[in-house]
Write a protein that holds these residues in place. Structure first.
Motif: not given
Length: 296
Positions: A263-267
């Protein structure tokens, strides 16, 4: 406190492991004779050229290796995978990672009580997730992996600091990327506080704060003391947390960590273009490997 039994590096994808097992037999016998009360760790050293083309979960060669090592009843195993085919710090090939995870998991399940994973990079945490007792990683490239082509390459005079975020499961380039993430309002998603990083985070949380305003984190050659101290502090903390869990609970804990990291990498990826050193591409592959391990 233990003897690591040496082994040749396996580089032939069609090997029957006869040479390696001969070394193991000789080493186990000599170690028992010379130091009868010292635990013996059987080295399994394989080039990724032998595992990248084969599904590790159905590999008959892997079955043979696990059976043969387990039958000799060493007190432990020392697993090294040479990254001959991969030139990135964050290994993302599913078969290479799967081979590492399967070796650790199945050796433990087969009665080898102590498994050590050196020089697998940050991916060594995946080994801890399936039962490895010890792993090692350093901040410099040559302290993270075995790659024969760069064994004598020294980075100490030209390395640039990076910021490791465990929430991201990766590092962020400091020249502009961490400032860009901060400007986008995402600092708290990647913030990872240790004694070495607290000053940096304080500066970035101030209006107009930038990485270059913190001398010990300024992105210039050889200015890596704070980055190295932070990196080590994070992994001492996270390893202690993982090892405090029963082995049967670690896999789910690691998958939750990687759920968050995806989720962090996507954001972060949605913000714009980043330096190649900012690690945004391996998180899904790591999660998929742990999914495979839990379903086999």
């Amino acid at each position: 406190e233990a003897i690591i039994i040496p082994s040749p590096l396996t580089t032939d994808p069609s090997t029957d492991f006869s040479a390696e097992l001969n070394w193991l037999d000789t080493g186990l016998e000599l170690a028992k004779r010379i130091a009868p009360n010292v635990p013996r760790l059987a080295t399994i050293a394989i080039s990724d050229t032998c595992v990248r083309g084969v599904d590790p979960w159905t590999s008959h060669q892997m079955d043979t290796l696990l059976d043969q090592v387990g039958a000799r009843e060493p007190e432990g195993a020392y697993i090294v995978i040479e990254q001959a085919s991969h030139d990135q710090l964050y290994e993302a090939h599913s078969n290479t990672l799967g081979a590492l995870v399967r070796l650790v998991r199945d050796l433990r399940a087969g009665g080898v009580s102590r498994v050590v994973v050196p020089l697998a990079g940050v991916a060594g945490m995946l080994g801890v997730a399936v039962g490895a007792e010890i792993w090692s990683v350093g901040w410099y490239r040559t302290q993270r992996r075995v790659r024969l082509a760069e064994i004598e390459d020294s980075e100490t005079g030209r390395a640039i600091p990076t910021y490791y975020s465990h929430a991201l499961a990766g590092e962020i380039h400091l020249k502009s990327d961490l400032d860009q993430i901060n400007d986008a309002g995402l600092l708290e998603m990647v913030a990872d506080e240790t004694p070495a990083s607290s000053g940096l985070l304080r500066a970035l949380r101030r209006k107009g704060g930038v990485v270059a305003s913190v001398p010990e984190w300024e992105p210039k050659q050889s200015n890596v003391s704070a980055a190295r101290a932070h990196f080590a502090a994070v992994f001492m903390r996270e390893t202690a947390t993982m090892r405090a869990l029963p082995v049967v609970d670690r896999l789910d804990a690691a998958k939750r960590w990687l759920d968050g990291a995806i989720k962090v990498a996507t954001k972060v990826s949605s913000v714009g273009e980043f330096h190649l050193r900012t690690a945004l591409g391996h998180q899904r592959a790591w999660h998929a490997v742990l999914d495979a391990a839990s379903s086999r």
